[in-house]
Design an enzyme around this catalytic site. Structure first.
Site, PDB file in Angstrom:
ATOM      1  N   PHE A   1     -14.234   3.656   2.962  1.00 29.93           N
ATOM      2  CA  PHE A   1     -13.295   2.790   2.253  1.00 29.93           C
ATOM      3  C   PHE A   1     -12.710   3.555   1.068  1.00 29.93           C
ATOM      4  O   PHE A   1     -13.423   3.924   0.142  1.00 29.93           O
ATOM      5  CB  PHE A   1     -13.960   1.498   1.784  1.00 29.93           C
ATOM      6  CG  PHE A   1     -12.933   0.481   1.390  1.00 29.93           C
ATOM      7  CD1 PHE A   1     -12.241  -0.231   2.367  1.00 29.93           C
ATOM      8  CD2 PHE A   1     -12.611   0.285   0.066  1.00 29.93           C
ATOM      9  CE1 PHE A   1     -11.259  -1.143   2.011  1.00 29.93           C
ATOM     10  CE2 PHE A   1     -11.626  -0.629  -0.301  1.00 29.93           C
ATOM     11  CZ  PHE A   1     -10.956  -1.345   0.674  1.00 29.93           C
ATOM     12  N   VAL A   2     -11.414   3.811   1.132  1.00 33.52           N
ATOM     13  CA  VAL A   2     -10.766   4.637   0.115  1.00 33.52           C
ATOM     14  C   VAL A   2      -9.781   3.810  -0.702  1.00 33.52           C
ATOM     15  O   VAL A   2      -9.209   2.836  -0.218  1.00 33.52           O
ATOM     16  CB  VAL A   2     -10.040   5.851   0.746  1.00 33.52           C
ATOM     17  CG1 VAL A   2     -11.039   6.831   1.324  1.00 33.52           C
ATOM     18  CG2 VAL A   2      -9.046   5.416   1.816  1.00 33.52           C
TER      19      VAL A   2
ATOM     20  N   ASP B   1       0.502   3.428   4.248  1.00 33.98           N
ATOM     21  CA  ASP B   1      -0.465   4.289   3.567  1.00 33.98           C
ATOM     22  C   ASP B   1      -1.602   4.700   4.483  1.00 33.98           C
ATOM     23  O   ASP B   1      -2.079   5.822   4.419  1.00 33.98           O
ATOM     24  CB  ASP B   1      -1.006   3.608   2.287  1.00 33.98           C
ATOM     25  CG  ASP B   1      -1.568   2.227   2.545  1.00 33.98           C
ATOM     26  OD1 ASP B   1      -1.329   1.677   3.646  1.00 33.98           O
ATOM     27  OD2 ASP B   1      -2.240   1.685   1.660  1.00 33.98           O
TER      28      ASP B   1
ATOM     29  N   ASP C   1      -5.751   2.272  10.175  1.00 29.60           N
ATOM     30  CA  ASP C   1      -7.189   1.982  10.292  1.00 29.60           C
ATOM     31  C   ASP C   1      -7.445   1.364  11.664  1.00 29.60           C
ATOM     32  O   ASP C   1      -7.623   2.075  12.650  1.00 29.60           O
ATOM     33  CB  ASP C   1      -7.596   1.057   9.130  1.00 29.60           C
ATOM     34  CG  ASP C   1      -9.097   0.884   9.021  1.00 29.60           C
ATOM     35  OD1 ASP C   1      -9.810   1.128  10.005  1.00 29.60           O
ATOM     36  OD2 ASP C   1      -9.593   0.475   7.959  1.00 29.60           O
TER      37      ASP C   1
ATOM     38  N   GLY D   1       0.785  -1.231   0.000  1.00 30.25           N
ATOM     39  CA  GLY D   1       0.000   0.000   0.000  1.00 30.25           C
ATOM     40  C   GLY D   1       0.815   1.278   0.000  1.00 30.25           C
ATOM     41  O   GLY D   1       0.365   2.313  -0.495  1.00 30.25           O
TER      42      GLY D   1
HETATM   43  C1  PRP Z   1      -3.609  -2.244   4.570  1.00 29.88           C
HETATM   44  C2  PRP Z   1      -2.853  -0.942   4.562  1.00 29.88           C
HETATM   45  C3  PRP Z   1      -2.155  -0.936   5.910  1.00 29.88           C
HETATM   46  C4  PRP Z   1      -3.110  -1.704   6.785  1.00 29.88           C
HETATM   47  C5  PRP Z   1      -3.873  -0.754   7.663  1.00 29.88           C
HETATM   48  O1  PRP Z   1      -2.788  -3.275   4.155  1.00 29.88           O
HETATM   49  O2  PRP Z   1      -1.936  -0.892   3.493  1.00 29.88           O
HETATM   50  O3  PRP Z   1      -0.917  -1.612   5.857  1.00 29.88           O
HETATM   51  O4  PRP Z   1      -3.981  -2.434   5.922  1.00 29.88           O
HETATM   52  O5  PRP Z   1      -4.919  -1.377   8.322  1.00 29.88           O
HETATM   53  P1  PRP Z   1      -5.011  -1.638   9.877  1.00 29.88           P
HETATM   54  O6  PRP Z   1      -4.635  -0.345  10.590  1.00 29.88           O
HETATM   55  O7  PRP Z   1      -6.462  -1.980  10.057  1.00 29.88           O
HETATM   56  O8  PRP Z   1      -4.116  -2.784  10.245  1.00 29.88           O
HETATM   57  P2  PRP Z   1      -3.302  -4.633   3.466  1.00 29.88           P
HETATM   58  O9  PRP Z   1      -3.358  -5.719   4.483  1.00 29.88           O
HETATM   59  O10 PRP Z   1      -4.580  -4.379   2.727  1.00 29.88           O
HETATM   60  O11 PRP Z   1      -2.122  -4.942   2.458  1.00 29.88           O
HETATM   61  P3  PRP Z   1      -1.572  -3.987   1.270  1.00 29.88           P
HETATM   62  O12 PRP Z   1      -0.670  -2.944   1.909  1.00 29.88           O
HETATM   63  O13 PRP Z   1      -0.815  -4.911   0.383  1.00 29.88           O
HETATM   64  O14 PRP Z   1      -2.761  -3.353   0.590  1.00 29.88           O
END
Ligand code: PRP
Length: 185
Positions: free
Chosen positions: A152-153, A99, A102, A43
């Site tokens: 959701f962005v 990125d 959450d 991300g």
């Molecule tokens: C997403 C994003 C963050 C994390 C945040 O990663 O990139 O790393 O979730 O969410 P949280 O605060 O609820 O833990 P994802 O697992 O979707 O993997 P990606 O980075 O490959 O998209």
């Protein structure tokens, strides 16, 4: 792809202007210290590339591949490290880039592991987006690009089911896109 976007949250130029400010702050804060950035993939790829080119320091760059969403719009609560070893950051000042903050589970898991296993001199956190919501595990980010609502962005690195990362801006996905279970290949 653009038809799936309900509205734009941050245009590319708005993002880049904010990165100028964040990079200036990070440059000031880490001047005279040996900075190692750990980017959380996938991300943070676009955020990393644009932010790091604005930081005026001879930093080191590492990455970690971690995931917890596995295609959905909500964290599974299970943070999976895609590699067993951590970057060698013993005695170094580490800035973790992600990125979005959450639930807080991902960044807490990474910070916990680094502190327990990698002996860094310090660990700080930098996120492009921080959702304003109660978190499964609270986490203080040291550098934040933008605070956003609980929507959701996608875009600028953020995905839904591995798509939309290449949108140059950050937008809100139409609810019907993620309410229909899987996207066609
Ligand atoms: C997403 C994003 C963050 C994390 C945040 O990663 O990139 O790393 O979730 O969410 P949280 O605060 O609820 O833990 P994802 O697992 O979707 O993997 P990606 O980075 O490959 O998209």
């Amino acid at each position: 792809m653009l038809n799936d976007i309900e509205r734009t949250l941050y245009h590319e130029q708005t993002i880049l202007r904010r990165l100028d400010e964040l990079a200036a702050q990070i440059t000031t804060d880490y001047t005279g210290r040996d900075l190692t950035v750990i980017a959380v993939l996938n991300g943070s790829l676009f955020f990393m590339a644009d932010l790091l080119r604005r930081i005026q320091l001879p930093l080191r760059l590492d990455s970690l591949s971690v995931s917890s969403y596995h295609g959905g719009t909500q964290s599974t609560g299970l943070v999976t490290f895609d590699q067993t070893s951590l970057p060698d950051v013993e005695g170094r000042h580490v800035l973790i880039l992600d990125d979005i903050l959450d639930t807080g589970l991902t960044l807490n898991a990474i910070r916990d592991r680094l502190l327990a296993e990698a002996s860094p001199a310090s660990v700080r956190i930098c996120v492009l987006l921080r959702k304003e919501k109660p978190r499964a595990r609270e986490l203080e980010a040291d550098y934040v690009g933008f605070d956003i609502g609980d929507e959701f962005v996608v875009g600028y690195g953020l995905d839904f089911d591995e798509r939309y990362r290449n949108l140059p801006f950050i937008g809100v996905l139409k609810p019907e896109v993620f309410s229909t279970s899987a996207l066609p290949d």
